[in-house]
Design an enzyme around this catalytic site. Structure first.
Site, PDB file in Angstrom:
ATOM      1  N   HIS A  19      39.607  20.605  39.617  1.00  0.00           N
ATOM      2  CA  HIS A  19      40.965  20.850  40.125  1.00  0.00           C
ATOM      3  C   HIS A  19      41.943  19.744  39.738  1.00  0.00           C
ATOM      4  CE1 HIS A  19      38.908  23.809  43.090  1.00  0.00           C
ATOM      5  NE2 HIS A  19      39.209  24.384  41.939  1.00  0.00           N
ATOM      6  N   HIS A  42      37.385  33.924  36.895  1.00  0.00           N
ATOM      7  CA  HIS A  42      36.448  33.851  38.033  1.00  0.00           C
ATOM      8  C   HIS A  42      37.183  33.133  39.169  1.00  0.00           C
ATOM      9  CE1 HIS A  42      33.897  34.501  34.558  1.00  0.00           C
ATOM     10  NE2 HIS A  42      32.889  34.827  35.362  1.00  0.00           N
ATOM     11  N   SER A 128      41.188  27.580  42.635  1.00  0.00           N
ATOM     12  CA  SER A 128      42.003  27.600  41.415  1.00  0.00           C
ATOM     13  C   SER A 128      43.220  28.540  41.509  1.00  0.00           C
ATOM     14  CB  SER A 128      41.142  27.934  40.205  1.00  0.00           C
ATOM     15  OG  SER A 128      40.373  29.098  40.417  1.00  0.00           O
ATOM     16  N   GLY A 175      35.928  39.405  34.831  1.00  0.00           N
ATOM     17  CA  GLY A 175      36.945  38.531  34.243  1.00  0.00           C
ATOM     18  C   GLY A 175      36.766  38.315  32.752  1.00  0.00           C
ATOM     19  N   ASP A 195      35.579  29.970  34.970  1.00  0.00           N
ATOM     20  CA  ASP A 195      34.819  29.150  35.919  1.00  0.00           C
ATOM     21  C   ASP A 195      33.727  29.978  36.605  1.00  0.00           C
ATOM     22  OD1 ASP A 195      34.122  27.131  37.720  1.00  0.00           O
ATOM     23  OD2 ASP A 195      35.763  27.587  39.094  1.00  0.00           O
TER      24      ASP A 195
HETATM   25  N1  SAM Z   1      37.569  29.259  40.138  1.00  0.00           N
HETATM   26  C1  SAM Z   1      37.334  29.124  41.572  1.00  0.00           C
HETATM   27  C2  SAM Z   1      37.961  27.829  42.047  1.00  0.00           C
HETATM   28  O1  SAM Z   1      38.101  26.887  41.258  1.00  0.00           O
HETATM   29  O2  SAM Z   1      38.360  27.780  43.198  1.00  0.00           O
HETATM   30  C3  SAM Z   1      35.873  29.159  41.913  1.00  0.00           C
HETATM   31  C4  SAM Z   1      35.139  30.295  41.292  1.00  0.00           C
HETATM   32  S1  SAM Z   1      33.432  30.366  41.643  1.00  0.00           S
HETATM   33  C5  SAM Z   1      32.774  29.010  40.797  1.00  0.00           C
HETATM   34  C6  SAM Z   1      32.946  31.739  40.650  1.00  0.00           C
HETATM   35  C7  SAM Z   1      33.402  33.092  41.193  1.00  0.00           C
HETATM   36  O3  SAM Z   1      33.262  34.081  40.186  1.00  0.00           O
HETATM   37  C8  SAM Z   1      32.605  33.582  42.386  1.00  0.00           C
HETATM   38  O4  SAM Z   1      33.499  33.828  43.446  1.00  0.00           O
HETATM   39  C9  SAM Z   1      31.941  34.883  41.896  1.00  0.00           C
HETATM   40  O5  SAM Z   1      31.875  35.875  42.907  1.00  0.00           O
HETATM   41  C10 SAM Z   1      32.862  35.310  40.782  1.00  0.00           C
HETATM   42  N2  SAM Z   1      32.269  36.120  39.699  1.00  0.00           N
HETATM   43  C11 SAM Z   1      30.986  36.106  39.230  1.00  0.00           C
HETATM   44  N3  SAM Z   1      30.901  36.852  38.123  1.00  0.00           N
HETATM   45  C12 SAM Z   1      32.153  37.335  37.855  1.00  0.00           C
HETATM   46  C13 SAM Z   1      32.723  38.128  36.808  1.00  0.00           C
HETATM   47  N4  SAM Z   1      31.969  38.575  35.796  1.00  0.00           N
HETATM   48  N5  SAM Z   1      34.048  38.405  36.855  1.00  0.00           N
HETATM   49  C14 SAM Z   1      34.819  37.957  37.867  1.00  0.00           C
HETATM   50  N6  SAM Z   1      34.342  37.197  38.887  1.00  0.00           N
HETATM   51  C15 SAM Z   1      33.030  36.887  38.878  1.00  0.00           C
END
Ligand code: SAM
Length: 321
Positions: A19, A42, A128, A175, A195
């Site tokens: 971040h 993500h 994010s 995503g 992410d």
């Molecule tokens: N980017 C966020 C942040 O910095 O606050 C944290 C994201 S977390 C590490 C990853 C997220 O991606 C999870 O909430 C998960 O449910 C989601 N996820 C997993 N596979 C995905 C996909 N193929 N497309 C979109 N979201 C996905």
């Protein structure tokens, strides 16, 4: 598939690196007059409570943002009004600008923390999507993707409360696949933040494959990938693959790694093997702003000083063009 919930990890050392870097990127990229499209593949839930059930059981913020706050003593609000100056305390150096910006953003969401500087008053942690949204101006667009049904619902509700209308779009879609739809963007300026949770092994090859495709579709976008540094071949290969694709495409790149502890397995008093938790993580950026390396050069040694849990704390910052 969906056992990962970012709420357990919100505010941990990986989030501090992730971040702080994201804020530096957003700050720079939104300075220009042309519209920027931000694609967060993500997104997670958008906002997290640091005093909630998830974070209390996981408690990872304790070794992340809370350690960062208590390690350096900041001037009380009345001394620092209008500025983010730090006063001399346990951590003697003035805080690096990138970390000051990170703490300023947290203050904006936590008025009581802003007033007292007390870690106990830091209750809300932005993911994010909220970080990205804070920097948008009217012409910019933010596209958020989240597959987990509960996190998608939370994210949609959190974004709706901002009342920003169509500027921010939230979709329960893959995503990675979404990138094809949005690249190249209409005003030909974009940042992609990728992410994944890497809970499934296929996330690693998907990141490199989709980033490679994205760079082919839109070579001048800024592509930002977070990855865990763990003793696993796919994790080890990922930054190497991203570097190869950047070099092949003739694009500049930057790789920042923060290590807070040894990755060696530990044994407890009963002789059972204990997992040490995530020891390190990295941010790989293709087409980074020219200012980013200098900013991280100042911030990373301070992250090590404030967040290292043993003598293995270190950082690495590499780049190429
Ligand atoms: N980017 C966020 C942040 O910095 O606050 C944290 C994201 S977390 C590490 C990853 C997220 O991606 C999870 O909430 C998960 O449910 C989601 N996820 C997993 N596979 C995905 C996909 N193929 N497309 C979109 N979201 C996905």
């Amino acid at each position: 598939m969906f056992s990962y919930r970012h709420a357990f990890h919100a505010g941990n050392h990986a989030d501090v690196l992730k971040h702080t870097t994201l804020i530096a990127l957003m700050k720079y990229l939104t300075q220009k007059d042309t519209a920027l499209t931000v694609i967060d593949t993500h997104a997670g839930a958008g906002l997290y409570r640091l005093d909630g059930d998830y974070t209390e059981t996981g408690g990872e913020a304790k070794d992340g943002i809370f350690r960062l706050i208590s390690g350096q003593k900041e001037a009380p609000a009345e001394e620092s009004k209008g500025s983010s100056a730090t006063k001399k305390g346990a951590f003697k150096d003035p805080l690096a600008p990138a970390l000051v910006n990170y703490l300023d953003l947290l203050r904006g969401l936590n008025p009581q923390f802003a007033e007292t500087g007390e870690a106990a008053h830091l209750k809300i942690y932005p993911g994010s999507p909220f970080i990205e949204q804070q920097f948008l101006s009217g012409r910019d667009k933010l596209k958020l993707f989240e597959l987990h049904p509960t996190d998608f619902k939370s994210l949609s509700g959190n974004i709706e409360q901002l009342g920003v209308g169509r500027q921010v779009a939230v979709a329960r879609e893959d995503g990675f696949e979404a990138l094809k739809t949005f690249l190249p963007p209409p005003a030909r300026r974009a940042m992609v933040f990728c992410d994944p949770s890497y809970e499934i092994k296929s996330d690693y090859p998907r990141v490199s494959a989709y980033m490679s495709d994205a760079v082919k579709r839109f070579a001048t976008g800024t592509y930002v990938v977070w990855y865990p540094v763990i003793p696993r071949p796919e994790a080890h290969d990922l930054p190497r693959k991203l570097k190869t694709l950047a070099v092949k495409a003739g694009r500049p790149w930057l790789n920042a790694v923060l290590t807070v502890k040894s990755s060696k397995l530990l044994t407890d008093e009963q002789g059972d093997v204990v997992r040490p938790g995530l020891p390190a993580s990295g941010m790989f950026i293709i087409n980074p702003p020219h200012t980013l390396k200098a900013e991280l050069q100042l911030a990373l040694p301070q992250m090590v000083a404030l967040l290292a849990q043993d003598r293995h704390g270190s950082f690495a910052l590499d780049s190429g063009s």
